[in-house]
Design a protein around this motif. Structure first.
Motif, PDB file in Angstrom:
ATOM      1  N   GLY A   1      16.636  13.488  41.611  1.00  0.00           N
ATOM      2  CA  GLY A   1      15.255  13.609  42.096  1.00  0.00           C
ATOM      3  C   GLY A   1      15.152  14.547  43.291  1.00  0.00           C
ATOM      4  O   GLY A   1      14.213  15.325  43.398  1.00  0.00           O
ATOM      5  N   VAL A   2      16.142  14.472  44.178  1.00  0.00           N
ATOM      6  CA  VAL A   2      16.129  15.343  45.360  1.00  0.00           C
ATOM      7  C   VAL A   2      16.228  16.811  44.938  1.00  0.00           C
ATOM      8  O   VAL A   2      15.477  17.663  45.414  1.00  0.00           O
ATOM      9  CB  VAL A   2      17.286  14.969  46.330  1.00  0.00           C
ATOM     10  N   LEU A   3      17.139  17.070  44.000  1.00  0.00           N
ATOM     11  CA  LEU A   3      17.326  18.451  43.536  1.00  0.00           C
ATOM     12  C   LEU A   3      16.052  18.977  42.866  1.00  0.00           C
ATOM     13  O   LEU A   3      15.572  20.073  43.170  1.00  0.00           O
ATOM     14  CB  LEU A   3      18.511  18.502  42.561  1.00  0.00           C
ATOM     15  N   THR A   4      15.494  18.171  41.960  1.00  0.00           N
ATOM     16  CA  THR A   4      14.262  18.581  41.279  1.00  0.00           C
ATOM     17  C   THR A   4      13.118  18.701  42.286  1.00  0.00           C
ATOM     18  O   THR A   4      12.334  19.660  42.250  1.00  0.00           O
ATOM     19  CB  THR A   4      13.870  17.558  40.200  1.00  0.00           C
ATOM     20  N   GLY A   5      13.033  17.719  43.189  1.00  0.00           N
ATOM     21  CA  GLY A   5      11.960  17.684  44.178  1.00  0.00           C
ATOM     22  C   GLY A   5      12.009  18.884  45.102  1.00  0.00           C
ATOM     23  O   GLY A   5      10.967  19.408  45.506  1.00  0.00           O
ATOM     24  N   PHE A   6      13.220  19.337  45.440  1.00  0.00           N
ATOM     25  CA  PHE A   6      13.336  20.505  46.310  1.00  0.00           C
ATOM     26  C   PHE A   6      12.685  21.724  45.652  1.00  0.00           C
ATOM     27  O   PHE A   6      11.923  22.451  46.278  1.00  0.00           O
ATOM     28  CB  PHE A   6      14.809  20.796  46.630  1.00  0.00           C
ATOM     29  N   GLY A   7      12.986  21.902  44.367  1.00  0.00           N
ATOM     30  CA  GLY A   7      12.404  23.039  43.646  1.00  0.00           C
ATOM     31  C   GLY A   7      10.889  22.961  43.585  1.00  0.00           C
ATOM     32  O   GLY A   7      10.194  23.954  43.837  1.00  0.00           O
ATOM     33  N   PHE A   8      10.371  21.758  43.294  1.00  0.00           N
ATOM     34  CA  PHE A   8       8.912  21.643  43.172  1.00  0.00           C
ATOM     35  C   PHE A   8       8.216  21.656  44.530  1.00  0.00           C
ATOM     36  O   PHE A   8       7.082  22.128  44.638  1.00  0.00           O
ATOM     37  CB  PHE A   8       8.529  20.410  42.354  1.00  0.00           C
ATOM     38  N   ALA A   9       8.878  21.143  45.556  1.00  0.00           N
ATOM     39  CA  ALA A   9       8.307  21.250  46.911  1.00  0.00           C
ATOM     40  C   ALA A   9       8.202  22.729  47.287  1.00  0.00           C
ATOM     41  O   ALA A   9       7.167  23.187  47.774  1.00  0.00           O
ATOM     42  CB  ALA A   9       9.172  20.495  47.911  1.00  0.00           C
ATOM     43  N   ALA A  10       9.282  23.477  47.037  1.00  0.00           N
ATOM     44  CA  ALA A  10       9.268  24.912  47.350  1.00  0.00           C
ATOM     45  C   ALA A  10       8.223  25.632  46.501  1.00  0.00           C
ATOM     46  O   ALA A  10       7.535  26.539  46.982  1.00  0.00           O
ATOM     47  CB  ALA A  10      10.650  25.515  47.132  1.00  0.00           C
ATOM     48  N   PHE A  11       8.081  25.201  45.230  1.00  0.00           N
ATOM     49  CA  PHE A  11       7.027  25.757  44.382  1.00  0.00           C
ATOM     50  C   PHE A  11       5.660  25.548  45.052  1.00  0.00           C
ATOM     51  O   PHE A  11       4.846  26.468  45.137  1.00  0.00           O
ATOM     52  CB  PHE A  11       7.058  25.076  42.998  1.00  0.00           C
ATOM     53  N   GLY A  12       5.426  24.311  45.512  1.00  0.00           N
ATOM     54  CA  GLY A  12       4.153  23.993  46.164  1.00  0.00           C
ATOM     55  C   GLY A  12       3.927  24.831  47.410  1.00  0.00           C
ATOM     56  O   GLY A  12       2.826  25.316  47.660  1.00  0.00           O
ATOM     57  N   ILE A  13       4.993  25.015  48.198  1.00  0.00           N
ATOM     58  CA  ILE A  13       4.887  25.806  49.421  1.00  0.00           C
ATOM     59  C   ILE A  13       4.550  27.264  49.073  1.00  0.00           C
ATOM     60  O   ILE A  13       3.692  27.887  49.705  1.00  0.00           O
ATOM     61  CB  ILE A  13       6.198  25.725  50.234  1.00  0.00           C
ATOM     62  N   TRP A  14       5.210  27.762  48.043  1.00  0.00           N
ATOM     63  CA  TRP A  14       4.936  29.130  47.575  1.00  0.00           C
ATOM     64  C   TRP A  14       3.467  29.272  47.167  1.00  0.00           C
ATOM     65  O   TRP A  14       2.765  30.182  47.622  1.00  0.00           O
ATOM     66  CB  TRP A  14       5.879  29.439  46.396  1.00  0.00           C
ATOM     67  N   VAL A  15       3.014  28.326  46.333  1.00  0.00           N
ATOM     68  CA  VAL A  15       1.629  28.385  45.857  1.00  0.00           C
ATOM     69  C   VAL A  15       0.646  28.269  47.029  1.00  0.00           C
ATOM     70  O   VAL A  15      -0.373  28.948  47.062  1.00  0.00           O
ATOM     71  CB  VAL A  15       1.377  27.260  44.825  1.00  0.00           C
ATOM     72  N   SER A  16       1.002  27.437  48.024  1.00  0.00           N
ATOM     73  CA  SER A  16       0.094  27.252  49.173  1.00  0.00           C
ATOM     74  C   SER A  16      -0.085  28.563  49.937  1.00  0.00           C
ATOM     75  O   SER A  16      -1.077  28.741  50.639  1.00  0.00           O
ATOM     76  CB  SER A  16       0.634  26.183  50.121  1.00  0.00           C
ATOM     77  N   GLY A  17       0.887  29.460  49.806  1.00  0.00           N
ATOM     78  CA  GLY A  17       0.766  30.752  50.467  1.00  0.00           C
ATOM     79  C   GLY A  17       0.015  31.772  49.633  1.00  0.00           C
ATOM     80  O   GLY A  17      -0.257  32.877  50.094  1.00  0.00           O
ATOM     81  N   ILE A  18      -0.301  31.410  48.385  1.00  0.00           N
ATOM     82  CA  ILE A  18      -0.983  32.353  47.497  1.00  0.00           C
ATOM     83  C   ILE A  18      -2.476  32.041  47.406  1.00  0.00           C
ATOM     84  O   ILE A  18      -3.301  32.939  47.445  1.00  0.00           O
ATOM     85  CB  ILE A  18      -0.364  32.305  46.073  1.00  0.00           C
TER      86      ILE A  18
END
Lengths: 310, 264
Positions: free
Chosen positions: B157-174
């Motif tokens: 979950g941590v590994l998957t969550g890291f990717g999706f958290a970073a995805f969210g952060i990326w999208v928040s900048g777009i």
């Protein structure tokens, strides 16, 4: 050998900017800026909104990257070694960005960590910052429940938690009541007396006059005048000002009198101020309705920038 | 004779102390709002679990060789991880950057964008590792057999969550405004979580959709969780690799995007 020593003395600057340019699209927010602040002094950066003061502040923390020019902060090149520089500087932003959900103490604890205060010193650092902010008794109050003045004191104390050698204050008292503003002045004055280098942007003339050793007037992205408040006043507007209040027709006449006497004039709302009045014997006689007052920094500012400030 | 003017300590590119300080801030905030976060992160997937478990479970006994409760009780982990990582990544980051200006204060301190992004993603990932495992434990109450392999589920979950958290952060900048997240949720996240083999196996889908599922990080998360709970195979290494690649790619995108937003 000796030239190198001279060089080392010469670089005892808290910060320096050389030929700095920063553009945003077509806007040249900072346009060939040269500015330095000697260690241990307070420089007031005076300018109207849009003069480039806030951009200058961001350039110093590498939160904006210059298109041209060189920047050094505490002897470190920025942005190359900005992180080391930031570790030794405190920043008080114009816009309050405290964590309002957290208590006063928690806000300070977070910043003690962000600024790498060693674990053993953290409690003392937070305690000292609480004293600086005069919020020791409110340490466990949520920031949301503080008054505007308390919040601003905390915002300043937060920037001092790691005992920085350089402090950037971006419009520290904008939007505050006069009595709150004076409280904050005492805080900034205390910093200067401790030998901290301070760069303070402001558009309040009085603030610059009261706190700054040196004032730089910024206009359209560059410094157009620099000196102690007294020297700037003497150099640009003399010592004495004659001010005439009257209807528009009278103001035009006064401006004519000034022109004929070879003196600069400026409009201040319903009045015309004739500057350098001490250099002309006749002008006072020609303006019997004038009120004499000492020249001040605001006269300089308006004369040089053509802009109004508070 | 050139002595450095100041003794500046060498600061590394990603310093644990910088990451730790940002995580400490999050932890301090979390002590205020953990109840609501925990509630929504756990209750929502649990409702999915119960709805599908009882709804479908009464129609189908076996899916892809599993009892349906086993199938959905493990698959639901991915949904819970997604909800508790992508959403805080998007909304939390957007609010802190634009409304609260928190990141301006953080970057004025000796913290760089890559440390900020790492810390935010790491903190969200740690949380979603825990939140992800909770619906699985609920499924245990409904007949999923406990196994030692379940201990691997939080790290997955941590590994998957890291990717999706970073995805969210990326999208928040777009996105231009906070309302725009609706598009991302409907067009990206919803298909991802429906077509991940959570509620139904992807074998029944058309060939192109099965191939597309291989690009879905949640599919790899689901497969890995089932592997951990029911027995790992060599193929699971491929799923780990896919999740690592996803996390690294999203981290790079998030750092680049956020830096361009925070450093003018």
């Amino acid at each position: 050998m000796s030239s190198q020593r001279t060089h080392e003395v010469a670089v005892d600057l808290g910060l320096s900017l050389r030929g700095v340019v920063k553009t945003f699209g077509a806007l040249r927010a900072v346009d060939g800026l040269d500015l330095d602040v000697r260690s241990g002094t307070c420089l007031g950066l005076l300018g109207a909104n849009g003069a480039g003061k806030s951009t200058t502040m961001r350039l110093l923390t590498a939160q904006a990257i210059a298109d041209e020019g060189e920047i050094e902060v505490l002897g470190l090149p920025v942005p190359a070694q900005s992180k080391q520089a930031r570790a030794q500087m405190g920043v008080v932003p114009q816009q309050d960005n405290l964590d309002i959900e957290l208590t006063v103490r928690q806000n300070l604890e977070v910043f003690a960590r962000l600024y790498r205060v060693p674990r053993a010193d953290r409690a003392a650092a937070v305690g000292r910052a609480l004293q600086v902010a005069q919020l020791t008794g409110r340490a466990d109050t949520k920031v949301d429940d503080l008054s505007g003045g308390m919040r601003r004191r905390l915002l300043i104390a937060r920037a001092l938690v790691h005992r920085p050698r350089l402090v950037l204050l971006d419009e520290p008292t904008v939007g505050l009541d006069p009595q709150v503003r004076q409280e904050l002045w005492a805080l900034v004055d205390a910093l200067r007396s401790e030998g901290v280098t301070v760069l303070m942007s402001t558009h309040y003339i009085e603030e610059a006059e009261r706190l700054a050793d040196d004032v730089a007037i910024m206009h359209a992205g560059r410094v157009i005048a620099r000196g102690t408040p007294t020297a700037l006043v003497t150099e640009h507007v003399g010592r004495r000002v004659l001010e005439v209040y009257g209807p528009p027709a009278r103001l035009l006449e006064v401006e004519q009198v000034g022109r004929e006497a070879g003196l600069p004039t400026r409009r201040t709302g319903p009045a015309v101020a004739v500057l350098r009045a001490e250099t002309s014997y006749s002008v006072a006689d020609l303006l019997p309705d004038a009120v004499a007052r000492p020249a001040n920094l605001e006269d300089v500012f308006v004369l040089l920038t053509g802009e109004k400030v508070e | 004779m050139s002595t450095p003017a100041r003794s500046a300590p060498a600061l590394r590119r990603i310093e644990p102390s910088a990451v730790g300080a940002v995580v400490f801030r999050e932890l301090t905030m979390y002590r205020r709002y953990w109840r609501s976060t925990t509630f929504s992160s756990i209750v929502e997937p649990t409702i999915y679990l119960l709805a599908f478990g009882f709804g479908f479970g009464s129609l189908v006994a076996q899916v892809a060789g599993y009892d349906y409760v086993d199938f959905v009780g493990t698959g639901i982990v991915a949904t819970a991880v997604l909800f508790s990582s992508a959403f805080p990544g998007m909304f939390g980051t957007f609010v802190k950057r634009t409304f609260q200006k928190t990141y301006d204060a953080v970057l004025a301190a000796p913290v760089d964008t890559e440390e900020l992004v790492t810390a935010e993603a790491l903190w969200i990932a740690l949380r979603s590792g825990i939140y992800g495992a909770v619906p699985m434990l609920v499924a245990v109450g409904f007949g999923l057999q406990p196994s030692w392999g379940m201990l691997l589920v939080p790290p997955i979950g941590v590994l998957t969550g890291f990717g999706f958290a970073a995805f969210g952060i990326w999208v928040s900048g777009i996105v231009p405004s906070i309302d725009s997240f609706g598009y991302v949720i409907s067009a990206v996240l919803t298909p991802l979580f429906l077509v991940a083999g959570t509620f139904f196996p992807i074998d029944g889908l058309p060939g192109w959709a099965q191939s597309a599922a291989l690009l879905n990080p949640l599919f790899h998360c689901v497969e890995l969780v089932r592997g951990a709970v029911f027995g790992l195979e060599l193929a699971d290494l491929g799923h780990v690799l896919a999740l690592v690649l996803f996390a690294v790619a999203m981290w790079l995108l998030a750092v680049r995007r956020l830096r361009s937003r925070l450093v003018l």
